[in-house]
Design a protein around this motif. Structure first.
Motif, PDB file in Angstrom:
ATOM      1  N   VAL A 144     -11.864   9.976  -0.484  1.00  0.00           N
ATOM      2  CA  VAL A 144     -11.641  11.230  -1.204  1.00  0.00           C
ATOM      3  C   VAL A 144     -11.839  11.097  -2.708  1.00  0.00           C
ATOM      4  O   VAL A 144     -12.447  11.968  -3.336  1.00  0.00           O
ATOM      5  N   ARG A 145     -11.343  10.056  -3.313  1.00  0.00           N
ATOM      6  CA  ARG A 145     -11.350   9.945  -4.772  1.00  0.00           C
ATOM      7  C   ARG A 145     -12.729   9.620  -5.304  1.00  0.00           C
ATOM      8  O   ARG A 145     -13.490   8.889  -4.684  1.00  0.00           O
ATOM      9  N   ARG A 146     -13.039  10.138  -6.473  1.00  0.00           N
ATOM     10  CA  ARG A 146     -14.331   9.903  -7.108  1.00  0.00           C
ATOM     11  C   ARG A 146     -14.126   9.186  -8.443  1.00  0.00           C
ATOM     12  O   ARG A 146     -14.618   9.608  -9.475  1.00  0.00           O
ATOM     13  N   ASN A 147     -13.384   8.116  -8.426  1.00  0.00           N
ATOM     14  CA  ASN A 147     -13.105   7.322  -9.605  1.00  0.00           C
ATOM     15  C   ASN A 147     -13.205   5.861  -9.178  1.00  0.00           C
ATOM     16  O   ASN A 147     -12.540   5.437  -8.237  1.00  0.00           O
ATOM     17  N   VAL A 148     -14.019   5.102  -9.864  1.00  0.00           N
ATOM     18  CA  VAL A 148     -14.291   3.725  -9.450  1.00  0.00           C
ATOM     19  C   VAL A 148     -13.021   2.876  -9.461  1.00  0.00           C
ATOM     20  O   VAL A 148     -12.779   2.100  -8.531  1.00  0.00           O
ATOM     21  N   LEU A 149     -12.188   3.014 -10.478  1.00  0.00           N
ATOM     22  CA  LEU A 149     -10.964   2.208 -10.546  1.00  0.00           C
ATOM     23  C   LEU A 149      -9.975   2.592  -9.450  1.00  0.00           C
ATOM     24  O   LEU A 149      -9.341   1.724  -8.849  1.00  0.00           O
ATOM     25  N   VAL A 150      -9.846   3.887  -9.174  1.00  0.00           N
ATOM     26  CA  VAL A 150      -8.936   4.323  -8.111  1.00  0.00           C
ATOM     27  C   VAL A 150      -9.460   3.846  -6.760  1.00  0.00           C
ATOM     28  O   VAL A 150      -8.680   3.421  -5.899  1.00  0.00           O
ATOM     29  N   MET A 151     -10.766   3.891  -6.573  1.00  0.00           N
ATOM     30  CA  MET A 151     -11.348   3.399  -5.327  1.00  0.00           C
ATOM     31  C   MET A 151     -11.075   1.905  -5.160  1.00  0.00           C
ATOM     32  O   MET A 151     -10.773   1.436  -4.059  1.00  0.00           O
ATOM     33  N   LEU A 152     -11.163   1.152  -6.241  1.00  0.00           N
ATOM     34  CA  LEU A 152     -10.877  -0.280  -6.199  1.00  0.00           C
ATOM     35  C   LEU A 152      -9.414  -0.533  -5.841  1.00  0.00           C
ATOM     36  O   LEU A 152      -9.111  -1.406  -5.020  1.00  0.00           O
ATOM     37  N   MET A 153      -8.511   0.249  -6.420  1.00  0.00           N
ATOM     38  CA  MET A 153      -7.095   0.097  -6.088  1.00  0.00           C
ATOM     39  C   MET A 153      -6.822   0.475  -4.637  1.00  0.00           C
ATOM     40  O   MET A 153      -5.996  -0.160  -3.968  1.00  0.00           O
ATOM     41  N   CYS A 154      -7.519   1.491  -4.132  1.00  0.00           N
ATOM     42  CA  CYS A 154      -7.332   1.891  -2.734  1.00  0.00           C
ATOM     43  C   CYS A 154      -7.850   0.812  -1.778  1.00  0.00           C
ATOM     44  O   CYS A 154      -7.273   0.593  -0.715  1.00  0.00           O
ATOM     45  N   MET A 155      -8.927   0.130  -2.166  1.00  0.00           N
ATOM     46  CA  MET A 155      -9.403  -0.981  -1.336  1.00  0.00           C
ATOM     47  C   MET A 155      -8.391  -2.112  -1.306  1.00  0.00           C
ATOM     48  O   MET A 155      -8.191  -2.758  -0.267  1.00  0.00           O
ATOM     49  N   GLU A 156      -7.717  -2.346  -2.421  1.00  0.00           N
ATOM     50  CA  GLU A 156      -6.661  -3.357  -2.450  1.00  0.00           C
ATOM     51  C   GLU A 156      -5.476  -2.923  -1.583  1.00  0.00           C
ATOM     52  O   GLU A 156      -4.830  -3.758  -0.950  1.00  0.00           O
ATOM     53  N   LEU A 157      -5.201  -1.628  -1.559  1.00  0.00           N
ATOM     54  CA  LEU A 157      -4.138  -1.116  -0.687  1.00  0.00           C
ATOM     55  C   LEU A 157      -4.484  -1.347   0.776  1.00  0.00           C
ATOM     56  O   LEU A 157      -3.620  -1.731   1.581  1.00  0.00           O
ATOM     57  N   MET A 158      -5.740  -1.147   1.135  1.00  0.00           N
ATOM     58  CA  MET A 158      -6.184  -1.429   2.502  1.00  0.00           C
ATOM     59  C   MET A 158      -6.010  -2.910   2.823  1.00  0.00           C
ATOM     60  O   MET A 158      -5.552  -3.272   3.917  1.00  0.00           O
ATOM     61  N   LEU A 159      -6.359  -3.754   1.882  1.00  0.00           N
ATOM     62  CA  LEU A 159      -6.220  -5.196   2.080  1.00  0.00           C
ATOM     63  C   LEU A 159      -4.757  -5.582   2.265  1.00  0.00           C
ATOM     64  O   LEU A 159      -4.437  -6.431   3.105  1.00  0.00           O
ATOM     65  N   ASN A 160      -3.866  -4.947   1.520  1.00  0.00           N
ATOM     66  CA  ASN A 160      -2.440  -5.237   1.674  1.00  0.00           C
ATOM     67  C   ASN A 160      -1.912  -4.757   3.027  1.00  0.00           C
ATOM     68  O   ASN A 160      -1.012  -5.380   3.597  1.00  0.00           O
ATOM     69  N   GLY A 161      -2.455  -3.674   3.552  1.00  0.00           N
ATOM     70  CA  GLY A 161      -2.082  -3.238   4.896  1.00  0.00           C
ATOM     71  C   GLY A 161      -2.476  -4.262   5.944  1.00  0.00           C
ATOM     72  O   GLY A 161      -1.724  -4.552   6.873  1.00  0.00           O
TER      73      GLY A 161
END
Length: 100
Positions: free
Chosen positions: A24-41
């Motif tokens: 959903v998000r269109r911000n590179v830094l937010v996308m990077l943080m969301c990928m880290e959230l997936m990794l933590n899951g």
């Protein structure tokens, strides 16, 4: 619901929230943080299943994943900062000229 089921549900929720953020998000830094959230899951599910089975393999895998994630962030953040300095935006659609 026992503890293992709750932890697996939490890890699936973290992964789904991260996936939703990447989509959903269109911000590179937010996308990077969301990928880290997936990794933590994924890490939480690994630790949960390792604890349930009584082995240390999951903990070792999580440690290795943390090392790789740290290296990934150490490389990704400077790249994102260089791109922002070049184009003055965090919108990933602007960077289509970087495709190979």
């Amino acid at each position: 619901m026992d503890k293992t089921q709750m932890l697996v549900a939490l890890s699936a929720s973290l992964f789904a929230l991260g996936l939703l953020g990447v989509i959903v998000r269109r911000n590179v830094l937010v996308m990077l943080m969301c990928m880290e959230l997936m990794l933590n899951g994924v890490n939480l599910s690994l630790v949960t299943f390792a604890h349930q089975s009584g082995t240390t393999v999951g903990a070792v895998l999580v440690f290795l994943i943390f090392v790789v994630a740290t290296a990934e962030i150490a490389i990704a953040i400077p790249i994102v900062l260089m791109l922002v300095k070049r184009k003055h935006t965090l919108d990933p659609d602007v960077y289509t000229d970087l495709k190979g």
